[in-house]
Design a protein around this motif. Sequence first.
Motif, short mmCIF file in Angstrom:
data_model
loop_
_atom_site.label_atom_id
_atom_site.label_comp_id
_atom_site.label_asym_id
_atom_site.label_seq_id
_atom_site.Cartn_x
_atom_site.Cartn_y
_atom_site.Cartn_z
N GLU A 102 22.84 2.41 -8.28
CA GLU A 102 22.29 1.17 -7.72
C GLU A 102 23.23 0.57 -6.68
N ASN A 103 24.52 0.56 -6.98
CA ASN A 103 25.46 -0.05 -6.04
C ASN A 103 25.73 0.83 -4.82
N VAL A 104 25.63 2.14 -4.99
CA VAL A 104 25.72 3.02 -3.82
C VAL A 104 24.55 2.76 -2.88
N LEU A 105 23.35 2.60 -3.44
CA LEU A 105 22.19 2.27 -2.62
C LEU A 105 22.35 0.91 -1.96
N ARG A 106 22.89 -0.04 -2.71
CA ARG A 106 23.10 -1.38 -2.13
C ARG A 106 24.10 -1.31 -0.98
N PHE A 107 25.15 -0.50 -1.14
CA PHE A 107 26.15 -0.36 -0.07
C PHE A 107 25.55 0.33 1.15
N ALA A 108 24.71 1.33 0.91
CA ALA A 108 24.15 2.12 2.02
C ALA A 108 23.03 1.38 2.75
N PHE A 109 22.19 0.65 2.00
CA PHE A 109 20.99 0.07 2.61
C PHE A 109 20.96 -1.46 2.59
N GLY A 110 21.95 -2.07 1.92
CA GLY A 110 21.93 -3.52 1.84
C GLY A 110 20.94 -4.01 0.80
N THR A 111 20.74 -5.31 0.77
CA THR A 111 19.85 -5.89 -0.24
C THR A 111 18.49 -6.31 0.34
N SER A 112 18.27 -5.99 1.61
CA SER A 112 17.00 -6.36 2.23
C SER A 112 15.85 -5.58 1.60
N ILE A 113 14.70 -6.23 1.50
CA ILE A 113 13.49 -5.58 1.00
C ILE A 113 12.92 -4.67 2.08
N ARG A 114 12.57 -3.46 1.70
CA ARG A 114 12.08 -2.48 2.68
C ARG A 114 10.74 -1.93 2.22
N GLY A 115 9.98 -1.41 3.17
CA GLY A 115 8.69 -0.82 2.87
C GLY A 115 8.41 0.34 3.79
N TYR A 116 7.47 1.19 3.41
CA TYR A 116 7.12 2.35 4.22
C TYR A 116 6.32 1.94 5.44
N ASP A 117 6.36 2.80 6.43
CA ASP A 117 5.58 2.58 7.64
C ASP A 117 4.24 3.30 7.48
N LEU A 118 3.27 2.60 6.89
CA LEU A 118 1.97 3.17 6.61
C LEU A 118 0.89 2.38 7.35
N PRO A 119 -0.16 3.05 7.78
CA PRO A 119 -1.25 2.33 8.47
C PRO A 119 -1.95 1.37 7.51
N LEU A 120 -2.33 0.22 8.04
CA LEU A 120 -3.04 -0.77 7.24
C LEU A 120 -4.53 -0.45 7.23
N VAL A 121 -5.06 -0.25 6.03
CA VAL A 121 -6.48 0.06 5.86
C VAL A 121 -7.05 -0.92 4.84
N GLY A 122 -8.15 -1.53 5.14
CA GLY A 122 -8.76 -2.48 4.23
C GLY A 122 -9.28 -1.80 2.97
#
Length: 284
Positions: A102-122
Motif C-alpha cells: 500500500e505504501n509503495v503504491l502511495r509513494f509511486a502514485f500519490g493519494t489522488s483518486i484515479r480512474g480509467y479512461d473509458l467512454p461514457l455510455v448511458g
Amino acid sequence: QTLLNALASAAIIAPAAVAFTLIFTLFRYANFAAGAFVVFGAYATWVANVVFGLPLWACAVVAMTVTALLVTASDRLVFRPLRGRSGATLLLVSVALSFVVENVLRFAFGTSIRGYDLPLVGPMVFGGVRITREMVVVIAVAAAAVALVGLVLAFTRAGQALRAVSDNPSLAEVRGLPVGRVHLFGLAIAGALFGLSGTLVGVDLAIEPSLSWVITIPVIAAAIFGGLGSAAGAAIGALVIGLAEELTVIFVSPPYKAAVGFVVIALMLLLRPQGLLGAAIERK
C-alpha cells in the motif's frame, strides 16, 4: 435493482475470493495482503490504460500478469523462508506485506483518486432497472474467470496435481509430483485472479492506495462463508456478501456497509467454522 447491484459487487470480489482460498488451500494460512494485491492490479490497469492507452481487455491481461509476478515474488521472498511457522505468524506477516504494498503504491502514485479512461455510455433501462455496460462486463468476465479456474482445477492434470499437493504435499512429493512447480502454478493462478479483480474494481470504483482494506474484508468474508478450500464456495460467498452489502445500504447509512464482512466472518466462525461448502481443516 438491488439484486443486480449485488451481482456486480459479487463479481468484483469473486476472483479475489477464489484466489484467497486457493492460497489458503495450498499453504494453510490466511493471506491478508489480498486487498493490496487487488489494488496493485487496479493501478497496473490504470497505467496500461491511461498512460499507454491500451484497451481495457489488454489492460486486464497486463494487470493479471504483473500481479501474478508480484504474488509469486512475495511468496519466494517473504513466505517461503517462513514455511513451517504457525498460521498466525504468516497472517501477521501478510498484514505487514499489505502495508508495504500500500505504501509503495502511495509513494509511486500519490493519494489522488484515479480512474480509467473509458467512454461514457448511458445505462439501459428495463422496467425501471438501470443496467450499465460496466455491470454487464464485470459480471460476465468474473463469471467466466471463476468458471474457467474451476474447470482447470477439476479436469486438468495440473489442477489434479494442485489438489493432490494441497491435500498432502509430502505424499505428493513421494509420488513424484514437482511440489515446487505446483506451488508456483497455484500462486500464478491466484495472482492472475487478484489482478483481474483489480481491473474490475477500477471499472466500478475510483482507485486509491487505501482501498486495499476496503476490499480485503469482503474478500475474506466471502472465502470464509463459502468454505476455505472451495473455489465454488468462495464464488457463492461473494454473491452472499454482495447481496448483504446492498441490503444493508437500503436499511442503514452506507458507511455501515463495511461492517457486513465483519458480521459474516463472526457468524460463520461461531456457527459453521468450515463454511458453507468447505471441509474441516486441520490446524497446524
